[in-house]
Write an enzyme that holds these catalytic residues in place. Structure first.
Site, PDB file in Angstrom:
ATOM      1  N   HIS A  15      41.285  30.952  71.385  1.00  0.00           N
ATOM      2  CA  HIS A  15      41.373  32.398  71.597  1.00  0.00           C
ATOM      3  C   HIS A  15      40.987  32.749  73.028  1.00  0.00           C
ATOM      4  O   HIS A  15      40.514  31.920  73.797  1.00  0.00           O
ATOM      5  CB  HIS A  15      40.527  33.181  70.575  1.00  0.00           C
ATOM      6  CG  HIS A  15      39.048  33.107  70.790  1.00  0.00           C
ATOM      7  ND1 HIS A  15      38.163  33.897  70.111  1.00  0.00           N
ATOM      8  CD2 HIS A  15      38.292  32.328  71.593  1.00  0.00           C
ATOM      9  CE1 HIS A  15      36.931  33.617  70.490  1.00  0.00           C
ATOM     10  NE2 HIS A  15      36.977  32.672  71.385  1.00  0.00           N
ATOM     11  N   CYS A  34      34.658  33.744  78.121  1.00  0.00           N
ATOM     12  CA  CYS A  34      35.579  33.922  76.992  1.00  0.00           C
ATOM     13  C   CYS A  34      36.859  34.642  77.412  1.00  0.00           C
ATOM     14  O   CYS A  34      37.815  34.690  76.643  1.00  0.00           O
ATOM     15  CB  CYS A  34      34.893  34.675  75.864  1.00  0.00           C
ATOM     16  SG  CYS A  34      33.630  33.684  75.064  1.00  0.00           S
ATOM     17  N   HIS A  40      40.448  29.107  75.142  1.00  0.00           N
ATOM     18  CA  HIS A  40      39.490  28.044  74.849  1.00  0.00           C
ATOM     19  C   HIS A  40      39.379  27.951  73.340  1.00  0.00           C
ATOM     20  O   HIS A  40      39.767  28.876  72.621  1.00  0.00           O
ATOM     21  CB  HIS A  40      38.129  28.318  75.498  1.00  0.00           C
ATOM     22  CG  HIS A  40      37.459  29.542  74.951  1.00  0.00           C
ATOM     23  ND1 HIS A  40      37.739  30.797  75.414  1.00  0.00           N
ATOM     24  CD2 HIS A  40      36.567  29.705  73.945  1.00  0.00           C
ATOM     25  CE1 HIS A  40      37.023  31.681  74.730  1.00  0.00           C
ATOM     26  NE2 HIS A  40      36.303  31.056  73.824  1.00  0.00           N
ATOM     27  N   HIS A  42      37.496  26.793  69.483  1.00  0.00           N
ATOM     28  CA  HIS A  42      36.265  26.693  68.689  1.00  0.00           C
ATOM     29  C   HIS A  42      36.558  25.909  67.416  1.00  0.00           C
ATOM     30  O   HIS A  42      37.677  25.940  66.895  1.00  0.00           O
ATOM     31  CB  HIS A  42      35.751  28.073  68.283  1.00  0.00           C
ATOM     32  CG  HIS A  42      35.229  28.884  69.414  1.00  0.00           C
ATOM     33  ND1 HIS A  42      33.998  28.664  69.988  1.00  0.00           N
ATOM     34  CD2 HIS A  42      35.772  29.924  70.090  1.00  0.00           C
ATOM     35  CE1 HIS A  42      33.807  29.533  70.960  1.00  0.00           C
ATOM     36  NE2 HIS A  42      34.868  30.313  71.054  1.00  0.00           N
ATOM     37  N   ASP A  80      44.577  27.560  61.300  1.00  0.00           N
ATOM     38  CA  ASP A  80      44.185  26.237  61.792  1.00  0.00           C
ATOM     39  C   ASP A  80      45.163  25.727  62.853  1.00  0.00           C
ATOM     40  O   ASP A  80      46.386  25.753  62.648  1.00  0.00           O
ATOM     41  CB  ASP A  80      44.101  25.235  60.648  1.00  0.00           C
ATOM     42  CG  ASP A  80      43.449  23.923  61.077  1.00  0.00           C
ATOM     43  OD1 ASP A  80      42.530  23.971  61.922  1.00  0.00           O
ATOM     44  OD2 ASP A  80      43.854  22.870  60.557  1.00  0.00           O
ATOM     45  N   HIS A  81      44.592  25.265  63.989  1.00  0.00           N
ATOM     46  CA  HIS A  81      45.371  24.764  65.126  1.00  0.00           C
ATOM     47  C   HIS A  81      46.328  25.819  65.689  1.00  0.00           C
ATOM     48  O   HIS A  81      47.392  25.500  66.196  1.00  0.00           O
ATOM     49  CB  HIS A  81      46.120  23.466  64.769  1.00  0.00           C
ATOM     50  CG  HIS A  81      45.200  22.292  64.696  1.00  0.00           C
ATOM     51  ND1 HIS A  81      44.330  22.096  63.644  1.00  0.00           N
ATOM     52  CD2 HIS A  81      44.981  21.278  65.553  1.00  0.00           C
ATOM     53  CE1 HIS A  81      43.634  21.001  63.864  1.00  0.00           C
ATOM     54  NE2 HIS A  81      43.999  20.494  65.010  1.00  0.00           N
ATOM     55  N   GLU A 125      31.085  30.519  64.686  1.00  0.00           N
ATOM     56  CA  GLU A 125      31.936  30.225  65.827  1.00  0.00           C
ATOM     57  C   GLU A 125      31.384  29.011  66.578  1.00  0.00           C
ATOM     58  O   GLU A 125      32.130  28.222  67.165  1.00  0.00           O
ATOM     59  CB  GLU A 125      32.027  31.434  66.757  1.00  0.00           C
ATOM     60  CG  GLU A 125      33.115  31.292  67.809  1.00  0.00           C
ATOM     61  CD  GLU A 125      33.370  32.602  68.519  1.00  0.00           C
ATOM     62  OE1 GLU A 125      34.434  33.206  68.295  1.00  0.00           O
ATOM     63  OE2 GLU A 125      32.486  33.045  69.292  1.00  0.00           O
TER      64      GLU A 125
HETATM   65 NI    NI Z   1      35.273  31.885  72.257  1.00  0.00          NI
END
Ligand code: NI
Length: 136
Positions: A15, A34, A40, A42, A80-81, A125
């Site tokens: 995100h 961020c 990036h 998580h 996911d992914h 997160e």
């Molecule tokens: Ni983040």
């Protein structure tokens, strides 16, 4: 008598936190690293907790298989992914903070549960940062 049953799940997603209506400097000020334009990732950990009465016949609040399938279809298959900003329609105009992701997960899952069941979403997160939402 209300009992809570919980199931853990996991998804990886990328995100970027930013607002389209703020310039880069303001986004950088508020969201820092961020706001990286290249996104990036998580490793999100989810705990979905369902509270309700124990069914007299089955002894279940909810069949874990049913809960597992709802998490798979509403969360894992959807997130996911994925790049949350670019690939998940709920975040086209919603900043994908942990708070907002938890609310989106809650709304998606709640609509699949019997209306007499309560739901609480806890979303990690990072191992140390987590948020909760239960529809209040
Ligand atoms: Ni983040």
């Amino acid at each position: 008598m209300k009992v809570t049953v919980s199931r853990k799940a996991h998804f990886n997603a990328a995100h970027r936190l930013y607002r389209k209506d703020w310039n880069f400097e303001k986004n950088e000020d508020i969201f820092g690293k961020c706001n990286n334009p290249n996104f990036h990732g998580h490793n999100y950990e989810l705990i979905a907790s369902v509270t309700g009465d124990i069914d007299k016949e089955t002894g279940y609040v909810i069949d874990m298989k049913v809960l597992k399938d709802i998490i798979k279809s509403e969360v894992e298959d959807a997130f996911d992914h994925k790049n949350l900003n670019l690939e998940v329609p709920e975040f086209t105009d919603l900043n994908p903070t942990a708070e907002n992701i938890a609310v989106v997960i809650y709304n998606k899952m709640k609509s699949k549960l019997d209306s007499n069941l309560e739901l609480e979403i806890t979303l990690y997160e990072t191992p140390r940062n987590f948020v909760s939402y239960s529809g209040r």
